[in-house]
Design a protein around this motif. Structure first.
Motif, PDB file in Angstrom:
ATOM      1  N   PRO A   1       0.811  -1.453  -0.202  1.00  0.00           N
ATOM      2  CA  PRO A   1      -0.061   0.151   0.051  1.00  0.00           C
ATOM      3  C   PRO A   1       0.856   1.239  -0.052  1.00  0.00           C
ATOM      4  O   PRO A   1       0.407   2.451  -0.473  1.00  0.00           O
ATOM      5  CB  PRO A   1      -0.767  -0.130   1.271  1.00  0.00           C
ATOM      6  CG  PRO A   1       0.051  -1.201   2.084  1.00  0.00           C
ATOM      7  CD  PRO A   1       0.667  -2.042   1.003  1.00  0.00           C
ATOM      8  N   SER A   2       2.096   1.106   0.493  1.00  0.00           N
ATOM      9  CA  SER A   2       2.999   2.485   0.394  1.00  0.00           C
ATOM     10  C   SER A   2       3.610   2.617  -0.888  1.00  0.00           C
ATOM     11  O   SER A   2       4.112   3.611  -1.267  1.00  0.00           O
ATOM     12  CB  SER A   2       3.943   2.096   1.700  1.00  0.00           C
ATOM     13  OG  SER A   2       3.324   2.144   3.185  1.00  0.00           O
ATOM     14  N   HIS A   3       4.032   1.345  -1.580  1.00  0.00           N
ATOM     15  CA  HIS A   3       4.578   1.537  -2.869  1.00  0.00           C
ATOM     16  C   HIS A   3       3.704   0.358  -3.765  1.00  0.00           C
ATOM     17  O   HIS A   3       3.976  -0.528  -3.759  1.00  0.00           O
ATOM     18  CB  HIS A   3       6.095   0.810  -2.730  1.00  0.00           C
ATOM     19  CG  HIS A   3       6.851   1.553  -1.381  1.00  0.00           C
ATOM     20  ND1 HIS A   3       6.989   0.987  -0.125  1.00  0.00           N
ATOM     21  CD2 HIS A   3       7.354   2.694  -1.354  1.00  0.00           C
ATOM     22  CE1 HIS A   3       7.760   1.585   0.446  1.00  0.00           C
ATOM     23  NE2 HIS A   3       8.087   2.894  -0.493  1.00  0.00           N
ATOM     24  N   PRO A   4       2.725   1.088  -4.270  1.00  0.00           N
ATOM     25  CA  PRO A   4       1.721   0.147  -5.078  1.00  0.00           C
ATOM     26  C   PRO A   4       2.542  -0.653  -6.299  1.00  0.00           C
ATOM     27  O   PRO A   4       1.712  -1.433  -7.012  1.00  0.00           O
ATOM     28  CB  PRO A   4       1.132   1.470  -5.499  1.00  0.00           C
ATOM     29  CG  PRO A   4       1.006   2.596  -4.957  1.00  0.00           C
ATOM     30  CD  PRO A   4       2.337   2.459  -4.522  1.00  0.00           C
ATOM     31  N   SER A   5       3.575  -0.119  -6.672  1.00  0.00           N
ATOM     32  CA  SER A   5       4.376  -0.844  -7.883  1.00  0.00           C
ATOM     33  C   SER A   5       5.068  -1.917  -7.377  1.00  0.00           C
ATOM     34  O   SER A   5       5.709  -2.659  -8.155  1.00  0.00           O
ATOM     35  CB  SER A   5       5.321   0.151  -8.595  1.00  0.00           C
ATOM     36  OG  SER A   5       6.173   0.762  -7.892  1.00  0.00           O
ATOM     37  N   GLU A   6       5.263  -1.958  -6.166  1.00  0.00           N
ATOM     38  CA  GLU A   6       6.115  -3.122  -5.282  1.00  0.00           C
ATOM     39  C   GLU A   6       5.358  -4.332  -4.813  1.00  0.00           C
ATOM     40  O   GLU A   6       4.288  -4.257  -3.957  1.00  0.00           O
ATOM     41  CB  GLU A   6       7.146  -2.592  -4.343  1.00  0.00           C
ATOM     42  CG  GLU A   6       8.023  -1.447  -5.002  1.00  0.00           C
ATOM     43  CD  GLU A   6       9.166  -2.338  -5.965  1.00  0.00           C
ATOM     44  OE1 GLU A   6       9.363  -3.522  -5.459  1.00  0.00           O
ATOM     45  OE2 GLU A   6       9.643  -1.686  -6.935  1.00  0.00           O
ATOM     46  N   GLU A   7       5.532  -5.652  -5.301  1.00  0.00           N
ATOM     47  CA  GLU A   7       4.991  -6.737  -4.621  1.00  0.00           C
ATOM     48  C   GLU A   7       5.309  -7.141  -3.323  1.00  0.00           C
ATOM     49  O   GLU A   7       6.547  -6.855  -2.731  1.00  0.00           O
ATOM     50  CB  GLU A   7       5.142  -7.998  -5.473  1.00  0.00           C
ATOM     51  CG  GLU A   7       4.338  -9.263  -4.893  1.00  0.00           C
ATOM     52  CD  GLU A   7       4.809 -10.299  -6.042  1.00  0.00           C
ATOM     53  OE1 GLU A   7       4.346 -11.498  -5.747  1.00  0.00           O
ATOM     54  OE2 GLU A   7       5.637 -10.124  -6.877  1.00  0.00           O
TER      55      GLU A   7
ATOM     56  N   GLN B   1       4.676  -8.050   9.749  1.00  0.00           N
ATOM     57  CA  GLN B   1       3.851  -7.596   8.833  1.00  0.00           C
ATOM     58  C   GLN B   1       4.700  -7.789   7.300  1.00  0.00           C
ATOM     59  O   GLN B   1       5.885  -7.710   7.556  1.00  0.00           O
ATOM     60  CB  GLN B   1       3.542  -6.108   8.933  1.00  0.00           C
ATOM     61  CG  GLN B   1       4.663  -5.055   8.858  1.00  0.00           C
ATOM     62  CD  GLN B   1       4.188  -3.811   8.920  1.00  0.00           C
ATOM     63  OE1 GLN B   1       3.037  -3.337   9.552  1.00  0.00           O
ATOM     64  NE2 GLN B   1       4.615  -2.867   8.218  1.00  0.00           N
ATOM     65  N   PRO B   2       4.131  -7.815   6.458  1.00  0.00           N
ATOM     66  CA  PRO B   2       4.308  -8.405   5.019  1.00  0.00           C
ATOM     67  C   PRO B   2       5.060  -6.855   4.765  1.00  0.00           C
ATOM     68  O   PRO B   2       4.358  -5.985   4.711  1.00  0.00           O
ATOM     69  CB  PRO B   2       3.558  -8.604   4.254  1.00  0.00           C
ATOM     70  CG  PRO B   2       2.390  -9.265   5.411  1.00  0.00           C
ATOM     71  CD  PRO B   2       2.690  -8.479   6.304  1.00  0.00           C
ATOM     72  N   VAL B   3       6.059  -6.815   3.987  1.00  0.00           N
ATOM     73  CA  VAL B   3       6.710  -5.628   3.426  1.00  0.00           C
ATOM     74  C   VAL B   3       7.227  -5.875   1.986  1.00  0.00           C
ATOM     75  O   VAL B   3       7.512  -7.092   1.834  1.00  0.00           O
ATOM     76  CB  VAL B   3       7.829  -5.027   4.309  1.00  0.00           C
ATOM     77  CG1 VAL B   3       7.338  -4.713   5.627  1.00  0.00           C
ATOM     78  CG2 VAL B   3       9.077  -6.125   4.324  1.00  0.00           C
ATOM     79  N   CYS B   4       7.443  -5.037   1.110  1.00  0.00           N
ATOM     80  CA  CYS B   4       8.343  -4.969   0.118  1.00  0.00           C
ATOM     81  C   CYS B   4       9.662  -4.561   0.022  1.00  0.00           C
ATOM     82  O   CYS B   4      10.292  -4.244   1.075  1.00  0.00           O
ATOM     83  CB  CYS B   4       7.396  -4.007  -1.046  1.00  0.00           C
ATOM     84  SG  CYS B   4       7.737  -2.207  -0.810  1.00  0.00           S
TER      85      CYS B   4
ATOM     86  N   ASP C   1      11.253  -2.061  -1.259  1.00  0.00           N
ATOM     87  CA  ASP C   1      11.431  -0.539  -0.784  1.00  0.00           C
ATOM     88  C   ASP C   1      11.148  -0.323   0.649  1.00  0.00           C
ATOM     89  O   ASP C   1      11.898   0.644   1.453  1.00  0.00           O
ATOM     90  CB  ASP C   1      10.463   0.350  -1.709  1.00  0.00           C
ATOM     91  CG  ASP C   1      10.790   0.294  -3.090  1.00  0.00           C
ATOM     92  OD1 ASP C   1      11.775  -0.134  -3.267  1.00  0.00           O
ATOM     93  OD2 ASP C   1      10.116   0.824  -3.960  1.00  0.00           O
ATOM     94  N   CYS C   2      10.093  -0.901   1.251  1.00  0.00           N
ATOM     95  CA  CYS C   2       9.993  -0.977   2.748  1.00  0.00           C
ATOM     96  C   CYS C   2      11.142  -1.242   3.394  1.00  0.00           C
ATOM     97  O   CYS C   2      11.539  -0.723   4.574  1.00  0.00           O
ATOM     98  CB  CYS C   2       8.664  -1.614   3.111  1.00  0.00           C
ATOM     99  SG  CYS C   2       7.329  -1.237   2.729  1.00  0.00           S
ATOM    100  N   VAL C   3      11.828  -2.248   3.011  1.00  0.00           N
ATOM    101  CA  VAL C   3      13.086  -3.032   3.715  1.00  0.00           C
ATOM    102  C   VAL C   3      14.268  -1.761   3.542  1.00  0.00           C
ATOM    103  O   VAL C   3      14.832  -1.781   4.646  1.00  0.00           O
ATOM    104  CB  VAL C   3      13.346  -4.261   2.999  1.00  0.00           C
ATOM    105  CG1 VAL C   3      14.858  -4.785   3.652  1.00  0.00           C
ATOM    106  CG2 VAL C   3      12.452  -5.426   3.400  1.00  0.00           C
ATOM    107  N   ALA C   4      14.116  -1.179   2.606  1.00  0.00           N
ATOM    108  CA  ALA C   4      15.341  -0.212   2.307  1.00  0.00           C
ATOM    109  C   ALA C   4      15.090   1.087   3.030  1.00  0.00           C
ATOM    110  O   ALA C   4      16.061   1.975   3.224  1.00  0.00           O
ATOM    111  CB  ALA C   4      15.284   0.041   0.696  1.00  0.00           C
ATOM    112  N   GLU C   5      13.857   1.334   3.570  1.00  0.00           N
ATOM    113  CA  GLU C   5      13.513   2.579   4.136  1.00  0.00           C
ATOM    114  C   GLU C   5      13.272   2.358   5.602  1.00  0.00           C
ATOM    115  O   GLU C   5      14.213   2.350   6.463  1.00  0.00           O
ATOM    116  CB  GLU C   5      12.228   3.066   3.479  1.00  0.00           C
ATOM    117  CG  GLU C   5      12.493   3.631   1.918  1.00  0.00           C
ATOM    118  CD  GLU C   5      11.326   4.184   1.328  1.00  0.00           C
ATOM    119  OE1 GLU C   5      10.140   4.142   2.055  1.00  0.00           O
ATOM    120  OE2 GLU C   5      11.185   4.325   0.204  1.00  0.00           O
TER     121      GLU C   5
END
Length: 531
Positions: free
Chosen positions: A142-148, A158-161, A163-167
């Motif tokens: 939901p924070s990065h719509p283009s990332e799975e 929680q599940p993350v993409c 980009d979330c891991v990098a941020e």
């Protein structure tokens, strides 16, 4: 498989969301959870009522929009809408491309591999329902719509993409969802087994409640028969008393049945909630995606743990302890003394006991007392107060000398009786419960005189006090032996006189000290003598 249907409105699910009670509702039904005239109130409310189980559930701080999507419903809906081939829409899907996520029939699968652009794609078989549910399009962040959402943050749960891991999750331990689902899935399976055991226990308790209900009704009918037999020997007053007893019995039976019925309804609802939780968890573990399991794990764990906690101490809340006591005094009606009462527990005066260190002795003008313990016909403690307790304390020799006791109801089946006698002597104590003597009543109490302090001065002995007369007599009745002359002889001993110890420990007169032994410690002793 048919499309997923909303259980509240029976329409196809649109953006289904999962409530904390594990019921899934579509978006229109969730918006209708607000009060009439305020259809959007539920969007910002903190607590709402589930329309399926009437449970009051807490919403996330962000309201309905922050509820977890029901991935199992989405999976069922996705599988239902795309059971055919994604390319030709004619053949049935038999395989899935893991690279582009498309479901393919056998013909399109061969074409998919022949085309240069897709020849390197990995195509796998659709082997199970769970594979079919996972074959849908990937879920995006939901924070990065283009990332799975392909990773799982263990610290944030929680599940993350990527980009979330990098941020925000740079220093957090993360793992692939396919690896994390095994660890968290095992804990869910263990909790599921525990919940299933609780369900079986609840079913047993429900069976017991039916048996207790039958026992209560049977016991109530038996007591009603006893009451009718007892009442036939009386006239109008007894018949009225009988009617009152039957009404009291009916009220007691209704009260017990209502409590049992209420508990039964609560247990049934709890069992229904458990079935809902178990069915959802089983469906989640068998047909849910890895991401769906991980996202839903928290709310499922919380719900099942709460249900298990509520079911851990369930047992029938009432029993069939209804009795009729024909010896129980019930007052008067139309001038007739009435007996008989419906009770759950009755006091038996012959089983009541008296206790206390000062039960049979007391001292003049000093407060003393003892304890009365009331028991029922089985000798068991009553555990409640309110009994008619009466105590009389009368002097044996002086009939007009009576002591007024104080009876304190402790409210737990014990009564403390305190009194302060003004005259010494023997007293007869009678203790009654409902007009009958208790066990050990009546009994005798010896009241002793209170010690008085002597304020005068004693000479060393009666012999010296009498001026050396041989015929002098001590207060104890003893006399001086012949041949004793002078104070010095008198101090050598006073055969048979218990007052010598007293005389030797008081202040000596000057005439006695002239012939007293040289023990100076004895000369200086001063003490108040108590007779």
């Amino acid at each position: 498989m048919a499309a997923s249907i909303c259980p509240a409105c029976a329409e196809p699910c649109v953006e289904p969301r999962l409530l904390p009670c594990l019921h899934s509702l579509c978006a229109p039904c969730l918006r209708r959870l607000g009060t009439p005239g305020e259809p959007n109130r539920a969007a910002i409310a903190l607590r709402v009522l589930c329309p399926l189980c009437d449970a009051e559930v807490a919403l996330p701080p962000g309201g309905l929009g922050q509820l977890i999507p029901d991935y199992t419903a989405l999976g069922r809906g996705g599988a239902a809408g795309t059971t055919g081939c994604d390319l030709c829409a004619d053949g049935a899907a038999a395989k899935r491309c893991q690279t582009c996520g498309a479901r393919l029939c056998l013909f399109c699968c061969q074409a998919h591999r022949r085309q240069k652009k897709t020849a390197s794609h990995v195509v796998v078989e659709l082997e199970s329902t769970r594979d079919c549910s996972q074959a849908g399009k990937p879920f995006f962040c939901p924070s990065h719509p283009s990332e799975e959402l392909g990773l799982f943050c263990e610290q944030c749960d929680q599940p993350v993409c990527q980009d979330c891991v990098a941020e925000r999750h740079r220093q957090h331990p993360c793992d692939f969802t396919s690896n994390a689902v095994h660890r968290h899935g095992d804990s869910l399976r263990e909790l599921l087994r525990s919940t299933q055991q609780c369900m079986r226990a609840l079913e047993d308790v429900l069976g017991q409640t039916d048996g207790v209900g039958s026992a209560i009704r049977a016991r109530a009918e038996a007591v009603a028969t006893e009451i009718n037999v007892f009442a036939r020997g009386y006239v109008k007053a007894i018949e009225e008393h009988r009617d009152r007893l039957l009404k009291q019995l009916e009220d007691l039976k209704v009260q017990k049945e209502n409590l049992l019925r209420l508990q039964k309804a609560q247990l049934q609802q709890l069992l229904l909630d458990m079935r809902t939780g178990v069915e959802f968890t089983e469906r989640l573990l068998t047909s849910g995606s890895d991401l769906g399991i991980l996202v839903t794990k928290g709310v499922v764990t919380s719900r099942l743990a709460k249900l298990n906690s509520a079911a851990s101490s369930t047992h029938p809340c009432v029993d069939d302890s209804i009795q009729f006591s024909p010896q129980e005094r019930a007052g008067q009606c139309h001038g007739y003394e009435l007996f008989g009462a419906v009770i759950c527990k009755a006091v038996d005066p012959t089983k009541c006991t008296l206790h206390g260190e000062d039960l049979r002795s007391a001292r003049q003008n000093e407060l003393t007392g003892f304890t009365l313990l009331c028991n029922d016909t089985m000798g068991e403690r009553m555990g409640r107060g309110g009994e008619a307790v009466m105590v009389t304390i009368t002097h044996k020799d002086k009939k007009d000398c009576a002591v007024k006791p104080t009876v304190c109801d402790n409210g737990d089946g014990t009564y403390h009786i305190s009194y302060s006698p003004e005259e010494p002597g023997l007293y007869a104590v009678c203790v009654y419960v409902k007009g009958q003597h208790v066990q050990g009543s009546p009994f005798i109490v010896m009241v002793k005189s209170k010690f008085r302090k002597h304020q005068g001065m004693f000479h060393c002995c009666t012999f010296c006090s009498s001026g050396g007369q041989k015929a002098a007599r001590c207060a104890c009745g003893g006399t001086m032996p012949g041949g004793y002359q002078g104070c010095g002889h008198g101090h050598k001993g006073h055969p048979g006189c218990p007052h010598w110890s007293c005389c030797g420990q008081v202040k000596m007169s000057s005439e006695c000290l002239s012939g007293f032994p040289s023990d100076r410690s004895q000369r200086s002793l001063l003490r108040t003598v108590e007779l």
